[in-house]
Design a protein around this motif. Structure first.
Motif, PDB file in Angstrom:
ATOM      1  N   GLN A   1       0.628   4.109  -2.714  1.00 38.86           N
ATOM      2  CA  GLN A   1       0.326   5.198  -2.434  1.00 38.86           C
ATOM      3  C   GLN A   1       2.323   5.819  -3.454  1.00 38.86           C
ATOM      4  O   GLN A   1       1.760   7.238  -3.472  1.00 38.86           O
ATOM      5  CB  GLN A   1       0.571   6.007  -1.132  1.00 38.86           C
ATOM      6  CG  GLN A   1      -0.668   5.286  -0.653  1.00 38.86           C
ATOM      7  CD  GLN A   1      -0.650   5.043   0.862  1.00 38.86           C
ATOM      8  OE1 GLN A   1       0.132   5.020   1.601  1.00 38.86           O
ATOM      9  NE2 GLN A   1      -1.688   4.413   0.995  1.00 38.86           N
ATOM     10  N   ARG A   2       2.798   6.224  -3.083  1.00 35.86           N
ATOM     11  CA  ARG A   2       4.733   7.126  -3.197  1.00 35.86           C
ATOM     12  C   ARG A   2       4.181   6.753  -4.797  1.00 35.86           C
ATOM     13  O   ARG A   2       4.732   7.536  -5.607  1.00 35.86           O
ATOM     14  CB  ARG A   2       5.553   5.533  -2.766  1.00 35.86           C
ATOM     15  CG  ARG A   2       7.054   6.724  -3.033  1.00 35.86           C
ATOM     16  CD  ARG A   2       7.797   5.835  -2.258  1.00 35.86           C
ATOM     17  NE  ARG A   2       8.923   7.198  -2.307  1.00 35.86           N
ATOM     18  CZ  ARG A   2      10.508   7.061  -1.736  1.00 35.86           C
ATOM     19  NH1 ARG A   2      10.226   5.711  -0.754  1.00 35.86           N
ATOM     20  NH2 ARG A   2      11.487   7.198  -1.391  1.00 35.86           N
TER      21      ARG A   2
ATOM     22  N   GLU B   1      -3.858   8.072  -9.897  1.00 39.88           N
ATOM     23  CA  GLU B   1      -4.192   6.850  -9.038  1.00 39.88           C
ATOM     24  C   GLU B   1      -4.071   5.987 -10.055  1.00 39.88           C
ATOM     25  O   GLU B   1      -3.322   4.782 -10.264  1.00 39.88           O
ATOM     26  CB  GLU B   1      -5.737   7.243  -8.165  1.00 39.88           C
ATOM     27  CG  GLU B   1      -5.358   8.084  -7.591  1.00 39.88           C
ATOM     28  CD  GLU B   1      -6.371   8.211  -6.355  1.00 39.88           C
ATOM     29  OE1 GLU B   1      -6.969   7.871  -6.606  1.00 39.88           O
ATOM     30  OE2 GLU B   1      -5.871   9.062  -5.278  1.00 39.88           O
TER      31      GLU B   1
ATOM     32  N   LYS C   1       0.548  -0.963   0.058  1.00 40.17           N
ATOM     33  CA  LYS C   1      -0.055  -0.271  -0.174  1.00 40.17           C
ATOM     34  C   LYS C   1       0.770   0.931  -0.457  1.00 40.17           C
ATOM     35  O   LYS C   1       0.590   2.752  -0.644  1.00 40.17           O
ATOM     36  CB  LYS C   1      -0.804  -0.123   1.312  1.00 40.17           C
ATOM     37  CG  LYS C   1      -2.548  -0.976   0.837  1.00 40.17           C
ATOM     38  CD  LYS C   1      -2.372  -0.932   2.584  1.00 40.17           C
ATOM     39  CE  LYS C   1      -4.102  -2.029   1.991  1.00 40.17           C
ATOM     40  NZ  LYS C   1      -4.319  -2.497   3.885  1.00 40.17           N
ATOM     41  N   ARG C   2       2.013   1.483   0.989  1.00 39.11           N
ATOM     42  CA  ARG C   2       2.675   2.458   0.875  1.00 39.11           C
ATOM     43  C   ARG C   2       3.268   2.435  -0.600  1.00 39.11           C
ATOM     44  O   ARG C   2       3.149   3.503  -1.528  1.00 39.11           O
ATOM     45  CB  ARG C   2       3.812   2.388   1.648  1.00 39.11           C
ATOM     46  CG  ARG C   2       3.558   2.249   3.601  1.00 39.11           C
ATOM     47  CD  ARG C   2       4.671   2.617   4.303  1.00 39.11           C
ATOM     48  NE  ARG C   2       5.562   1.125   4.472  1.00 39.11           N
ATOM     49  CZ  ARG C   2       5.362  -0.202   5.250  1.00 39.11           C
ATOM     50  NH1 ARG C   2       4.220   0.230   6.095  1.00 39.11           N
ATOM     51  NH2 ARG C   2       6.407  -1.106   5.075  1.00 39.11           N
TER      52      ARG C   2
END
Length: 210
Positions: A138-139, A153, A134-135
């Motif tokens: 997002q990055r 996105e 997830k991180r």
């Protein structure tokens, strides 16, 4: 004794255990490998493994933390190498994956392989992997936005699907030269930013005319 063995034997016991676990977990899987296997490869004892890590599950979790930190460090280094240039950072990230496909083709992504062995959705190691993914997504989305890619996105989803799919396709040997295809696709995604800039003024004029 080869160079690797000589280097490993100079390490303290805890580091030797982690190095052995990294090699075995990646190449053989986290469930197949036993604590005894790790101890033997590290040239230590099962008691030493338990003394340093408490359990096999803790050792697996520590290995996953190390691997996630390594992946995060790649993006950190790209940020330092190309400050203020998210487009170059994205390209560098994709190129790193593309360039390592050949060396990891027999096993693929350590996260994908490990999570397949963890059916319990609440398994602590599985949760570590999910949080990392997830991180990372997002990055990548933030980099897509910084690069000016329309719908960042959605672009981040495409990039994530592409890179993980390339690892699996290389692992099962279904698509030759997967790295070459990865770089072609990532270039097409990045080029959307330039096309968006060219189309921008036309959209404004169209609104004014309406």
């Amino acid at each position: 004794m080869n160079m690797r063995e000589g280097r490993i034997m100079r390490l303290p016991p805890k580091e030797r255990i982690l190095d052995a676990a990294e090699d075995l977990f990646f190449n053989l899987g986290i469930r197949r490998v036993t604590v005894e296997d790790v101890a033997t490869k590290a040239e230590t004892t099962k008691a030493a493994v338990y003394r340093h890590f408490g359990s096999k599950e803790n050792l697996i979790a520590e290995w996953i933390r190390i691997v996630t930190a390594q992946y995060a460090a790649i993006l950190d280094n790209l940020e330092k190498t190309y400050p203020g240039d998210p487009r170059a950072q994205l390209y560098g990230w994709a190129k790193h994956i593309a360039d390592t496909l050949a060396t990891t083709s027999h096993r693929g992504c350590p996260f994908i392989n490990s999570i397949a062995e963890l059916p319990d959705p609440n398994d602590p190691v599985r949760l570590l992997i999910e949080a990392h993914k997830k991180r990372q997504a997002q990055r990548v989305a933030m980099l897509c936005e910084g690069a000016g890619i329309p719908d960042p996105e959605a672009a981040a989803v495409e990039i994530s699907f592409m890179l993980e799919g390339a690892q699996i396709s290389t692992q099962n040997n279904s698509i030759p030269n997967a790295g070459k295809h990865v770089m072609r696709i990532i270039s097409e995604i990045l080029d959307r930013a330039e096309r968006g800039k060219k189309k921008g003024p036309l959209k404004v004029l169209a609104k004014q005319a309406g």
